[in-house]
Write an enzyme that holds these catalytic residues in place. Structure first.
Site, mmCIF file in Angstrom:
data_model
loop_
_atom_site.group_PDB
_atom_site.id
_atom_site.type_symbol
_atom_site.label_atom_id
_atom_site.label_comp_id
_atom_site.label_asym_id
_atom_site.label_seq_id
_atom_site.Cartn_x
_atom_site.Cartn_y
_atom_site.Cartn_z
ATOM 1 N N ASN A 10 0.856 -1.180 0.000
ATOM 2 C CA ASN A 10 0.000 0.000 0.000
ATOM 3 C C ASN A 10 0.901 1.241 0.000
ATOM 4 O O ASN A 10 1.473 1.597 1.030
ATOM 5 C CB ASN A 10 -0.917 0.002 1.231
ATOM 6 C CG ASN A 10 -1.772 1.252 1.317
ATOM 7 O OD1 ASN A 10 -1.966 1.954 0.327
ATOM 8 N ND2 ASN A 10 -2.292 1.537 2.499
ATOM 9 N N TRP A 11 0.993 1.880 -1.154
ATOM 10 C CA TRP A 11 1.906 3.025 -1.282
ATOM 11 C C TRP A 11 1.297 4.322 -0.756
ATOM 12 O O TRP A 11 1.976 5.345 -0.732
ATOM 13 C CB TRP A 11 2.325 3.196 -2.741
ATOM 14 C CG TRP A 11 3.176 2.078 -3.250
ATOM 15 C CD1 TRP A 11 3.719 1.053 -2.526
ATOM 16 C CD2 TRP A 11 3.593 1.860 -4.597
ATOM 17 N NE1 TRP A 11 4.437 0.208 -3.328
ATOM 18 C CE2 TRP A 11 4.378 0.686 -4.628
ATOM 19 C CE3 TRP A 11 3.379 2.539 -5.792
ATOM 20 C CZ2 TRP A 11 4.946 0.177 -5.789
ATOM 21 C CZ3 TRP A 11 3.927 2.036 -6.963
ATOM 22 C CH2 TRP A 11 4.714 0.867 -6.954
ATOM 23 N N LYS A 12 0.013 4.288 -0.401
ATOM 24 C CA LYS A 12 -0.670 5.470 0.142
ATOM 25 C C LYS A 12 -0.487 6.663 -0.788
ATOM 26 O O LYS A 12 -0.542 6.502 -2.010
ATOM 27 C CB LYS A 12 -0.177 5.738 1.565
ATOM 28 C CG LYS A 12 -0.301 4.502 2.470
ATOM 29 C CD LYS A 12 -0.015 4.784 3.919
ATOM 30 C CE LYS A 12 -0.134 3.503 4.728
ATOM 31 N NZ LYS A 12 0.000 3.734 6.184
ATOM 32 N N HIS A 96 -9.478 1.315 5.255
ATOM 33 C CA HIS A 96 -8.189 1.485 5.931
ATOM 34 C C HIS A 96 -8.374 2.495 7.069
ATOM 35 O O HIS A 96 -9.172 3.434 6.965
ATOM 36 C CB HIS A 96 -7.141 1.987 4.936
ATOM 37 C CG HIS A 96 -5.750 1.976 5.471
ATOM 38 N ND1 HIS A 96 -5.282 2.954 6.321
ATOM 39 C CD2 HIS A 96 -4.716 1.111 5.294
ATOM 40 C CE1 HIS A 96 -4.029 2.702 6.641
ATOM 41 N NE2 HIS A 96 -3.656 1.579 6.029
ATOM 42 N N GLU A 98 -6.797 4.954 8.046
ATOM 43 C CA GLU A 98 -6.621 6.355 7.663
ATOM 44 C C GLU A 98 -7.877 6.890 6.982
ATOM 45 O O GLU A 98 -8.217 8.070 7.130
ATOM 46 C CB GLU A 98 -5.385 6.497 6.770
ATOM 47 C CG GLU A 98 -4.098 6.285 7.548
ATOM 48 C CD GLU A 98 -2.915 5.821 6.710
ATOM 49 O OE1 GLU A 98 -1.863 5.558 7.293
ATOM 50 O OE2 GLU A 98 -3.066 5.718 5.472
ATOM 51 N N GLU A 164 -5.251 -4.393 11.158
ATOM 52 C CA GLU A 164 -4.239 -3.354 11.305
ATOM 53 C C GLU A 164 -4.504 -2.574 12.594
ATOM 54 O O GLU A 164 -5.335 -1.655 12.602
ATOM 55 C CB GLU A 164 -4.289 -2.380 10.127
ATOM 56 C CG GLU A 164 -3.770 -2.931 8.823
ATOM 57 C CD GLU A 164 -3.475 -1.797 7.852
ATOM 58 O OE1 GLU A 164 -2.328 -1.664 7.426
ATOM 59 O OE2 GLU A 164 -4.396 -1.036 7.543
ATOM 60 N N GLY A 170 2.430 3.113 11.088
ATOM 61 C CA GLY A 170 3.340 4.238 10.935
ATOM 62 C C GLY A 170 4.019 4.685 12.207
ATOM 63 O O GLY A 170 4.681 5.720 12.228
ATOM 64 N N SER A 210 3.333 -1.370 10.711
ATOM 65 C CA SER A 210 4.786 -1.278 10.913
ATOM 66 C C SER A 210 5.512 -2.579 10.585
ATOM 67 O O SER A 210 6.459 -2.975 11.281
ATOM 68 C CB SER A 210 5.102 -0.834 12.349
ATOM 69 O OG SER A 210 4.661 0.492 12.574
ATOM 70 N N GLY A 231 2.882 -1.007 4.433
ATOM 71 C CA GLY A 231 2.892 0.408 4.104
ATOM 72 C C GLY A 231 4.285 0.905 3.766
ATOM 73 O O GLY A 231 4.793 0.685 2.670
ATOM 74 N N GLY A 232 4.923 1.559 4.723
ATOM 75 C CA GLY A 232 6.211 2.205 4.475
ATOM 76 C C GLY A 232 7.273 1.294 3.895
ATOM 77 O O GLY A 232 8.036 1.704 3.010
#
Length: 252
Positions: A10-12, A96, A98, A164, A170, A210, A231-232
């Site tokens: 997931n590159w957001k 998600h 967010e 999640e 994050g 994370s 994610g990151g």
């Protein structure tokens, strides 16, 4: 029962075309062609078409980060499931944290999106999870059950669930394998009650929050954890490929 792992990047809101193209290319070239592990990339909407072209003919699927539940209409800024299908999208994230916490996405709207995605042949990935305060007050399962209820029990289709914990997204803090397994097992028990044991046993439940190469091997080694929503770490091709390799080790 060990289900085929699914690893989703997931590159957001990261990745212009100049950044997304080399990243997608490096992942496609680095991911081992192992049939037992499915891999999907979810770039920003602006990069879906170009990344989809790069993925065509590869072992990596295209995913989207969100969709609307209506086919068309006066919904400025939204993207319909049919638009995603036209671009070759196979997976779509729904709910998600967010989206829930920053944009007010409700449980009811998430389930409308799940139904719309399935109606268009997409596989929805329904994200659930609790905040730090909710976990501290012993409300984890109440929150997650509320995110699952209200229509999921009526749905007949390949829904993926992604646990999640909000406090791990994050933050650099991740759930321990024991914490993740406890929630995954509770989700599967609930699915067994509404879907039946056989279908629940086949459902894939991913962990997200994370995820890094340093912590993922212990998580993916658990039978209840069927892959990762990353994610990151997915913004670095080498890190994401390593995570996929860890997932492949569980089925080799």
């Amino acid at each position: 029962m060990k289900r085929a792992p699914l690893m989703i990047a997931n590159w957001k809101m990261h990745g212009t075309l100049a950044e997304a193209v080399p990243l997608a290319t490096a992942i496609v070239n680095g991911v081992p062609r192992i049939g037992e592990v499915e891999v999907a990339l979810c770039p920003p909407f602006t990069a879906l078409a170009r990344v989809g072209e790069l993925l065509r003919g590869s072992s990596v699927a295209l995913g989207a980060q969100d969709c609307h539940w209506e086919i068309r209409g006066a919904f400025t800024g939204e993207v319909s499931p049919g638009m995603l299908v036209e671009l070759g999208v196979r997976y779509v994230l729904v709910g998600h944290s967010e989206r829930r916490h920053l944009f007010g996405e409700t449980n009811e709207r998430c389930l409308l999106k799940v139904k719309a995605a399935l109606a268009h042949g997409l596989t929805p990935v329904l994200c659930v999870g609790e905040s730090f305060d909710q976990r501290e007050h012993g409300e984890t399962w109440d929150v997650i059950e509320g995110q699952l209820q209200g229509g999921l029990e009526e749905i007949d289709g390949p829904v993926v669930i992604a646990y999640e914990p909000v406090w791990a997204i994050g933050t650099g803090v991740h759930a321990t394998p024991a914490q993740a397994v406890e929630v995954h097992a509770s989700i599967r028990r609930w699915l067994g009650e509404v879907w039946g044991k056989e279908r629940a046993a086949a459902a894939r439940i991913l962990y997200g929050g994370s995820i890094k190469p340093e912590n993922f091997l212990a998580l993916i080694g658990e039978d209840e954890i069927d892959g990762g929503l990353v994610g990151g770490a997915s913004l670095d091709a080498g890190s994401f490929v390593r995570l996929v390799e860890f997932a492949a080790e569980t089925v080799s």
